[in-house]
Scaffold this motif. Structure first.
Motif, PDB file in Angstrom:
ATOM      1  N   THR A   7       0.835  -1.206   0.000  1.00 48.09           N
ATOM      2  CA  THR A   7       0.000   0.000   0.000  1.00 48.09           C
ATOM      3  C   THR A   7       0.866   1.250   0.000  1.00 48.09           C
ATOM      4  OG1 THR A   7      -1.753  -1.165   1.185  1.00 48.09           O
ATOM      5  CG2 THR A   7      -1.812   1.245   1.253  1.00 48.09           C
ATOM      6  N   LEU A   8       1.909   1.251   0.809  1.00 45.78           N
ATOM      7  CA  LEU A   8       2.825   2.394   0.852  1.00 45.78           C
ATOM      8  C   LEU A   8       3.463   2.625  -0.514  1.00 45.78           C
ATOM      9  CD1 LEU A   8       4.607   1.771   4.284  1.00 45.78           C
ATOM     10  CD2 LEU A   8       3.044   3.653   3.745  1.00 45.78           C
ATOM     11  N   GLN A   9       3.908   1.539  -1.149  1.00 45.67           N
ATOM     12  CA  GLN A   9       4.539   1.670  -2.464  1.00 45.67           C
ATOM     13  C   GLN A   9       3.548   2.181  -3.515  1.00 45.67           C
ATOM     14  OE1 GLN A   9       6.165  -2.294  -2.815  1.00 45.67           O
ATOM     15  NE2 GLN A   9       8.166  -1.642  -2.069  1.00 45.67           N
ATOM     16  N   ARG A  28       8.521   8.068   0.829  1.00 43.89           N
ATOM     17  CA  ARG A  28       9.870   7.577   0.539  1.00 43.89           C
ATOM     18  C   ARG A  28      10.618   7.325   1.845  1.00 43.89           C
ATOM     19  NH1 ARG A  28      11.444  11.400  -4.530  1.00 43.89           N
ATOM     20  NH2 ARG A  28      10.740   9.977  -6.148  1.00 43.89           N
ATOM     21  N   MET A  29      10.519   8.272   2.765  1.00 49.33           N
ATOM     22  CA  MET A  29      11.177   8.121   4.065  1.00 49.33           C
ATOM     23  C   MET A  29      10.631   6.893   4.799  1.00 49.33           C
ATOM     24  SD  MET A  29      10.251   8.601   7.514  1.00 49.33           S
ATOM     25  CE  MET A  29       8.738   9.443   7.162  1.00 49.33           C
ATOM     26  N   ALA A  30       9.325   6.710   4.768  1.00 52.32           N
ATOM     27  CA  ALA A  30       8.711   5.579   5.461  1.00 52.32           C
ATOM     28  C   ALA A  30       9.176   4.252   4.851  1.00 52.32           C
ATOM     29  CB  ALA A  30       7.193   5.686   5.407  1.00 52.32           C
ATOM     30  N   LEU A  31       9.200   4.176   3.539  1.00 49.83           N
ATOM     31  CA  LEU A  31       9.649   2.945   2.878  1.00 49.83           C
ATOM     32  C   LEU A  31      11.131   2.689   3.132  1.00 49.83           C
ATOM     33  CD1 LEU A  31       7.608   3.174  -0.420  1.00 49.83           C
ATOM     34  CD2 LEU A  31       7.495   1.335   1.273  1.00 49.83           C
ATOM     35  N   THR A  32      11.922   3.746   3.221  1.00 47.20           N
ATOM     36  CA  THR A  32      13.341   3.585   3.560  1.00 47.20           C
ATOM     37  C   THR A  32      13.485   3.029   4.968  1.00 47.20           C
ATOM     38  OG1 THR A  32      13.968   5.372   2.076  1.00 47.20           O
ATOM     39  CG2 THR A  32      15.536   4.801   3.806  1.00 47.20           C
ATOM     40  N   ALA A  37      14.708  -1.533   8.475  1.00 45.96           N
ATOM     41  CA  ALA A  37      14.311  -2.492   9.505  1.00 45.96           C
ATOM     42  C   ALA A  37      14.390  -3.927   8.985  1.00 45.96           C
ATOM     43  CB  ALA A  37      12.902  -2.188   9.994  1.00 45.96           C
ATOM     44  N   GLU A  38      14.098  -4.109   7.705  1.00 41.90           N
ATOM     45  CA  GLU A  38      14.151  -5.455   7.123  1.00 41.90           C
ATOM     46  C   GLU A  38      15.580  -5.993   7.070  1.00 41.90           C
ATOM     47  OE1 GLU A  38      10.329  -5.650   4.094  1.00 41.90           O
ATOM     48  OE2 GLU A  38      12.231  -4.878   3.345  1.00 41.90           O
ATOM     49  N   VAL A  39      16.536  -5.145   6.782  1.00 41.51           N
ATOM     50  CA  VAL A  39      17.909  -5.623   6.629  1.00 41.51           C
ATOM     51  C   VAL A  39      18.724  -5.528   7.929  1.00 41.51           C
ATOM     52  CG1 VAL A  39      17.970  -5.135   4.172  1.00 41.51           C
ATOM     53  CG2 VAL A  39      18.793  -3.413   5.769  1.00 41.51           C
ATOM     54  N   ALA A  40      18.165  -4.908   8.949  1.00 39.79           N
ATOM     55  CA  ALA A  40      18.865  -4.835  10.237  1.00 39.79           C
ATOM     56  C   ALA A  40      18.851  -6.218  10.884  1.00 39.79           C
ATOM     57  CB  ALA A  40      18.193  -3.822  11.151  1.00 39.79           C
ATOM     58  N   GLY A  41      19.992  -6.634  11.400  1.00 39.06           N
ATOM     59  CA  GLY A  41      20.071  -7.957  12.033  1.00 39.06           C
ATOM     60  C   GLY A  41      19.893  -9.033  10.987  1.00 39.06           C
ATOM     61  N   GLU A  42      18.885  -9.858  11.175  1.00 36.09           N
ATOM     62  CA  GLU A  42      18.585 -10.905  10.197  1.00 36.09           C
ATOM     63  C   GLU A  42      17.840 -10.275   9.030  1.00 36.09           C
ATOM     64  OE1 GLU A  42      16.304 -14.069  11.880  1.00 36.09           O
ATOM     65  OE2 GLU A  42      17.447 -14.031  13.732  1.00 36.09           O
ATOM     66  N   THR A  47       6.326  -8.177   8.686  1.00 35.90           N
ATOM     67  CA  THR A  47       4.879  -8.394   8.639  1.00 35.90           C
ATOM     68  C   THR A  47       4.192  -7.033   8.720  1.00 35.90           C
ATOM     69  OG1 THR A  47       4.687  -8.533  11.033  1.00 35.90           O
ATOM     70  CG2 THR A  47       5.137 -10.600   9.851  1.00 35.90           C
ATOM     71  N   ASP A  48       2.881  -7.021   8.548  1.00 32.56           N
ATOM     72  CA  ASP A  48       2.141  -5.765   8.675  1.00 32.56           C
ATOM     73  C   ASP A  48       2.304  -5.168  10.065  1.00 32.56           C
ATOM     74  OD1 ASP A  48       1.230  -5.578   6.098  1.00 32.56           O
ATOM     75  OD2 ASP A  48      -0.771  -6.380   6.507  1.00 32.56           O
ATOM     76  N   ALA A  49       2.329  -6.020  11.099  1.00 32.44           N
ATOM     77  CA  ALA A  49       2.505  -5.520  12.463  1.00 32.44           C
ATOM     78  C   ALA A  49       3.869  -4.856  12.625  1.00 32.44           C
ATOM     79  CB  ALA A  49       2.350  -6.666  13.460  1.00 32.44           C
ATOM     80  N   ASP A  50       4.890  -5.445  12.022  1.00 31.57           N
ATOM     81  CA  ASP A  50       6.237  -4.861  12.090  1.00 31.57           C
ATOM     82  C   ASP A  50       6.297  -3.533  11.340  1.00 31.57           C
ATOM     83  OD1 ASP A  50       7.174  -7.045  13.547  1.00 31.57           O
ATOM     84  OD2 ASP A  50       7.789  -8.123  11.742  1.00 31.57           O
ATOM     85  N   VAL A  51       5.640  -3.465  10.193  1.00 34.80           N
ATOM     86  CA  VAL A  51       5.614  -2.229   9.413  1.00 34.80           C
ATOM     87  C   VAL A  51       4.886  -1.146  10.212  1.00 34.80           C
ATOM     88  CG1 VAL A  51       4.775  -1.126   7.293  1.00 34.80           C
ATOM     89  CG2 VAL A  51       5.787  -3.404   7.195  1.00 34.80           C
ATOM     90  N   LEU A  52       3.801  -1.520  10.897  1.00 31.14           N
ATOM     91  CA  LEU A  52       3.089  -0.567  11.741  1.00 31.14           C
ATOM     92  C   LEU A  52       3.989  -0.026  12.851  1.00 31.14           C
ATOM     93  CD1 LEU A  52      -0.555  -1.866  12.269  1.00 31.14           C
ATOM     94  CD2 LEU A  52       0.180   0.280  11.267  1.00 31.14           C
ATOM     95  N   LYS A  53       4.814  -0.891  13.431  1.00 30.30           N
ATOM     96  CA  LYS A  53       5.741  -0.442  14.473  1.00 30.30           C
ATOM     97  C   LYS A  53       6.722   0.584  13.913  1.00 30.30           C
ATOM     98  CE  LYS A  53       5.616  -4.656  17.242  1.00 30.30           C
ATOM     99  NZ  LYS A  53       6.349  -5.846  17.665  1.00 30.30           N
ATOM    100  N   VAL A  54       7.222   0.324  12.718  1.00 28.58           N
ATOM    101  CA  VAL A  54       8.158   1.257  12.084  1.00 28.58           C
ATOM    102  C   VAL A  54       7.465   2.594  11.823  1.00 28.58           C
ATOM    103  CG1 VAL A  54       9.516   1.708  10.000  1.00 28.58           C
ATOM    104  CG2 VAL A  54       9.591  -0.550  11.064  1.00 28.58           C
ATOM    105  N   LEU A  55       6.250   2.549  11.299  1.00 26.52           N
ATOM    106  CA  LEU A  55       5.516   3.779  11.010  1.00 26.52           C
ATOM    107  C   LEU A  55       5.188   4.546  12.288  1.00 26.52           C
ATOM    108  CD1 LEU A  55       3.080   2.640   8.168  1.00 26.52           C
ATOM    109  CD2 LEU A  55       5.230   3.903   7.961  1.00 26.52           C
TER     110      LEU A  55
END
Length: 150
Positions: A7-9, A28-32, A37-42, A47-55
């Motif tokens: 949806t963001l994209q 753009r900032m949100a997707l960055t 967050a996706e490439v940090a650590g592992e 998931t949608d819940a993780d994306v919500l946390k980032v937002l």
């Protein structure tokens, strides 16, 4: 890929077509932030819940920036941060009102059996799980302090 990220994209593409600079820059900032967050650590897809946390975290950053700019006497910068926060809030669940937070905290206190400030961490963990991104941590913490102080 999570549906929220898709949806963001999609909304970014639409904002670019509409030449909406604030929305384009914010998305753009949100997707960055999501990609970071996706490439940090592992390396894994969020998931949608993780994306919500980032937002939510990004929206809180904007809130802090608004306060800092207003305190520094920079209303034009505060307005820009406020506009970005408004875009981000469109993707977040509705925030709970104070009465709902108080009820949620009371429920968390009774579940954990907390009797004083020493158990604040346990109550916070339970209350934040119940809030599920629908209330800022600072508001929950204030309600927990009031509940445990009485």
């Amino acid at each position: 890929m999570s549906t929220l990220k898709q949806t963001l994209q999609h909304d970014l593409t639409e904002a670019m077509r509409a030449r909406d600079q604030v929305r384009t820059a914010t998305l753009r900032m949100a997707l960055t932030a999501v990609t970071t967050a996706e490439v940090a650590g592992e390396h894994h897809e969020l998931t949608d819940a993780d994306v919500l946390k980032v937002l939510t975290k990004e929206a809180e950053k904007r809130t802090d920036a608004v306060e800092a700019y207003q305190a520094a006497g920079r209303p034009e910068l505060a307005e820009a941060e406020e506009a970005e926060r408004a875009v981000l809030e469109g993707y977040l669940p509705a925030q709970l009102d104070d009465a709902a937070i108080e009820a949620l905290v009371a429920e968390a206190v009774s579940e954990t059996g907390a009797t004083g400030m020493g158990q604040m961490g346990q109550v916070m963990k339970a209350a934040q799980a119940k809030a599920a991104g629908q209330a800022e941590g600072g508001r929950i913490a204030a309600a927990v302090k009031r509940a445990l102080a009485s």
